[in-house]
Write an enzyme that holds these catalytic residues in place. Sequence first.
Site, PDB file in Angstrom:
ATOM      1  N   LYS A 107      65.784  65.135   4.509  1.00  0.00           N
ATOM      2  CA  LYS A 107      64.688  64.886   3.779  1.00  0.00           C
ATOM      3  C   LYS A 107      63.634  66.039   3.958  1.00  0.00           C
ATOM      4  O   LYS A 107      62.818  66.536   2.988  1.00  0.00           O
ATOM      5  CB  LYS A 107      63.953  63.630   3.731  1.00  0.00           C
ATOM      6  CG  LYS A 107      64.869  62.436   3.335  1.00  0.00           C
ATOM      7  CD  LYS A 107      64.117  61.282   3.211  1.00  0.00           C
ATOM      8  CE  LYS A 107      65.021  60.029   2.481  1.00  0.00           C
ATOM      9  NZ  LYS A 107      66.057  59.650   3.440  1.00  0.00           N
TER      10      LYS A 107
HETATM   11  C1  LIG Z   1      67.189  58.988   2.715  1.00  0.00           C
HETATM   12  C2  LIG Z   1      68.358  59.154   3.402  1.00  0.00           C
HETATM   13  C3  LIG Z   1      69.705  58.844   2.884  1.00  0.00           C
HETATM   14  C4  LIG Z   1      69.469  58.334   1.398  1.00  0.00           C
HETATM   15  O1  LIG Z   1      69.334  59.144   0.511  1.00  0.00           O
HETATM   16  P1  LIG Z   1      68.816  58.800  -0.953  1.00  0.00           P
HETATM   17  O2  LIG Z   1      68.239  60.151  -1.537  1.00  0.00           O
HETATM   18  O3  LIG Z   1      67.917  57.795  -0.885  1.00  0.00           O
HETATM   19  O4  LIG Z   1      70.112  58.549  -1.749  1.00  0.00           O
HETATM   20  C5  LIG Z   1      70.771  59.128   3.647  1.00  0.00           C
HETATM   21  N1  LIG Z   1      70.767  59.390   4.862  1.00  0.00           N
HETATM   22  C6  LIG Z   1      69.774  59.802   5.309  1.00  0.00           C
HETATM   23  C7  LIG Z   1      69.856  59.989   6.965  1.00  0.00           C
HETATM   24  C8  LIG Z   1      68.615  59.665   4.903  1.00  0.00           C
HETATM   25  O5  LIG Z   1      67.391  59.589   5.532  1.00  0.00           O
END
Ligand SMILES: *Cc1c(COP(=O)(O)O)cnc(C)c1O
Length: 461
Positions: A107
């Site tokens: 993210k």
């Molecule tokens: C947020 C997250 C996901 C999922 O991603 P999305 O965009 O919500 O599908 C998967 N793995 C990790 C480590 C995350 O932080």
Amino acid sequence: MQYISTRGNDTAGFSSVVLSGLARDGGLFLPQTIPDVTAQLDSWQKLSYQELAYEIMRLYVDLSEKALRGLIRNAYASFTVPEITPVKCLDDIYVLELFHGPTLAFKDVALQFLGGLFENLLAGGDKQLNIIAATSGDTGSAAIHGVKGRKHIRILVLYPHGRVSPSQELQMITVADSNVFTLAVEGDFDDCQKIVKTLLADLAFKDQYSLGAVNSINWARILAQIVYYFYAGLSVMQKTGSAGVRFSVPTGNFGDIFAGYIAQRMGLPIQRLVLATNENDILARFFQTGVYQRGPAQATISPSMDIQVASNFERYLYYRFNANPQCLTEAMGKFASTGQISVPLGTDGVDPLFNAASVNTEATLKTIREYYTRHDYLLDPHTATGVCAARQFLCSTEPMICLATAHPAKFGSAIEQALGENVACHPALDSLTDLPVRRQISPATVESIRNFIVKMTVVPT
Ligand SMILES: *Cc1c(COP(=O)(O)O)cnc(C)c1O
């Protein structure tokens, strides 16, 4: 670029799309057209991550070349490796490491960019943006680290009390900047997300308090994530000489995998997107059966995927309903009232671009063990669901790229469950344990959060 709402009753330019998050008719913004970049792919193979990011993002934003290049440079200066998102080969799969940013999860790739973008769009005005975000763990810390200390922005992060990992919580509640607020909500992630959605849908309140969103519904996040699909896809195709690739994506809110879907629609030869979930398998069931049906949320060892209602899925459904906002609006209404919708199946199933698998805790732990033993490589539990799912859909002519969404040290207890001891560590996390924390707990009601926002936005006199 002009943007349209999935519900058909709002249009906006790039900057209001970014600042408002959700469209005013309750839909999500999408670009009016998706640019075709097929002709550029060859020349893009030589570009650095930042140069490639510029070429892709400039198609969607209204910023000067200088401003956009500056934002990209600053966003990725906080990453600890020069490739930003390096690709590692482990036998028959490639692992795309997306966790080299400040909070060790993918993210950061979007939120380091978005923090600077907000500041750029607000600079010069007297507007103060109040971001509210719901997090299942990683969004909150990544968003906080994207905006902490920025002049025109406050942020309030809601997270489910007791359901995020200790490291994830520390990354949020050790930040001392006065523009950062966090609340542990007595509920699950879906409760947090529902509160945020309700407040953002209250247009009078939203306008009065200039509320904004950083959740993955924000188009700028999707945009930043499109870049690494191109970066990894082009690099693996060059290395292997193959004409196409597959991606496997651990999925919660359908944001990350939707960026892959857009990359595919832009012309990157992605032959298959493998959607991996944990036991919270609403999306996997959809791509297997065509039925989208809510189930109970369940706490697992991959908490960032403990999501039943995926906020970005509406964007995919919009295209699935042939970009017809009436059909989409009807379907979303039906889902809200009955908890279920279905799409007609074609001769090749729900959508031939997608394969899906739900990977349970046991298989996730086994995958972590196998890769540690065989390759001396530590997968975090989210990445492990993606790797396990990917192995079910390998094909000899198209390399498989698995998105590694977090550093294993963020999820030490899962590593300990898998291996008998916690061998994962990272200096960025070790340094947090000595810092003072600010922890505050709130009931899971819209009213209590509304009151908190009213209080938090009072400027001290
Ligand atoms: C947020 C997250 C996901 C999922 O991603 P999305 O965009 O919500 O599908 C998967 N793995 C990790 C480590 C995350 O932080």
